[in-house]
Design a protein around this motif. Sequence first.
Motif, PDB file in Angstrom:
ATOM      1  N   LEU A  20      40.422  40.402  29.431  1.00 38.93           N
ATOM      2  CA  LEU A  20      41.083  41.224  30.448  1.00 38.93           C
ATOM      3  C   LEU A  20      40.051  42.091  31.156  1.00 38.93           C
ATOM      4  O   LEU A  20      40.036  42.169  32.384  1.00 38.93           O
ATOM      5  CB  LEU A  20      42.147  42.114  29.792  1.00 38.93           C
ATOM      6  N   TYR A  21      39.180  42.753  30.383  1.00 37.35           N
ATOM      7  CA  TYR A  21      38.156  43.596  30.989  1.00 37.35           C
ATOM      8  C   TYR A  21      37.246  42.783  31.915  1.00 37.35           C
ATOM      9  O   TYR A  21      36.974  43.199  33.041  1.00 37.35           O
ATOM     10  CB  TYR A  21      37.312  44.288  29.914  1.00 37.35           C
ATOM     11  N   MET A  22      36.774  41.635  31.425  1.00 37.18           N
ATOM     12  CA  MET A  22      35.851  40.831  32.232  1.00 37.18           C
ATOM     13  C   MET A  22      36.499  40.387  33.537  1.00 37.18           C
ATOM     14  O   MET A  22      35.867  40.438  34.595  1.00 37.18           O
ATOM     15  CB  MET A  22      35.382  39.601  31.448  1.00 37.18           C
ATOM     16  N   GLU A  23      37.750  39.956  33.478  1.00 38.12           N
ATOM     17  CA  GLU A  23      38.383  39.398  34.673  1.00 38.12           C
ATOM     18  C   GLU A  23      38.916  40.463  35.624  1.00 38.12           C
ATOM     19  O   GLU A  23      38.912  40.260  36.835  1.00 38.12           O
ATOM     20  CB  GLU A  23      39.499  38.440  34.262  1.00 38.12           C
ATOM     21  N   MET A  24      39.382  41.589  35.101  1.00 37.58           N
ATOM     22  CA  MET A  24      39.966  42.599  35.982  1.00 37.58           C
ATOM     23  C   MET A  24      38.952  43.612  36.493  1.00 37.58           C
ATOM     24  O   MET A  24      39.088  44.098  37.614  1.00 37.58           O
ATOM     25  CB  MET A  24      41.107  43.325  35.263  1.00 37.58           C
ATOM     26  N   PHE A  25      37.969  43.955  35.677  1.00 42.39           N
ATOM     27  CA  PHE A  25      37.087  45.056  36.046  1.00 42.39           C
ATOM     28  C   PHE A  25      35.628  44.645  36.218  1.00 42.39           C
ATOM     29  O   PHE A  25      34.887  45.315  36.923  1.00 42.39           O
ATOM     30  CB  PHE A  25      37.191  46.181  35.007  1.00 42.39           C
ATOM     31  N   GLY A  26      35.199  43.584  35.573  1.00 40.26           N
ATOM     32  CA  GLY A  26      33.798  43.216  35.639  1.00 40.26           C
ATOM     33  C   GLY A  26      33.524  41.900  36.333  1.00 40.26           C
ATOM     34  O   GLY A  26      32.444  41.323  36.187  1.00 40.26           O
ATOM     35  N   TRP A  27      34.483  41.400  37.085  1.00 38.71           N
ATOM     36  CA  TRP A  27      34.393  40.059  37.661  1.00 38.71           C
ATOM     37  C   TRP A  27      33.167  39.851  38.532  1.00 38.71           C
ATOM     38  O   TRP A  27      32.582  38.777  38.551  1.00 38.71           O
ATOM     39  CB  TRP A  27      35.663  39.745  38.450  1.00 38.71           C
TER      40      TRP A  27
END
Length: 69
Positions: A20-27
């Motif tokens: 979730l973090y990688m896709e929503m905030f760190g993409w």
Amino acid sequence: MAALSMVLVGLVALEHVYILYMEMFGWETPRVRRSFGTTPEFARETRALAANQGLYNGFLAAGLIWGLL
């Protein structure tokens, strides 16, 4: 055996939170782009799609955590 299954479910839930973090905030960060093998242009164009996938992973994590509780 029940304790082992709860630990494993917890680990899967944490994995979904990380995704979730990688896709929503760190993409668009270099590290995440390298992980997914995307270019800066592709990451910029698909940001909304990635955020949607991140939200999906968040709901999966929430369901797993709810099941643990």
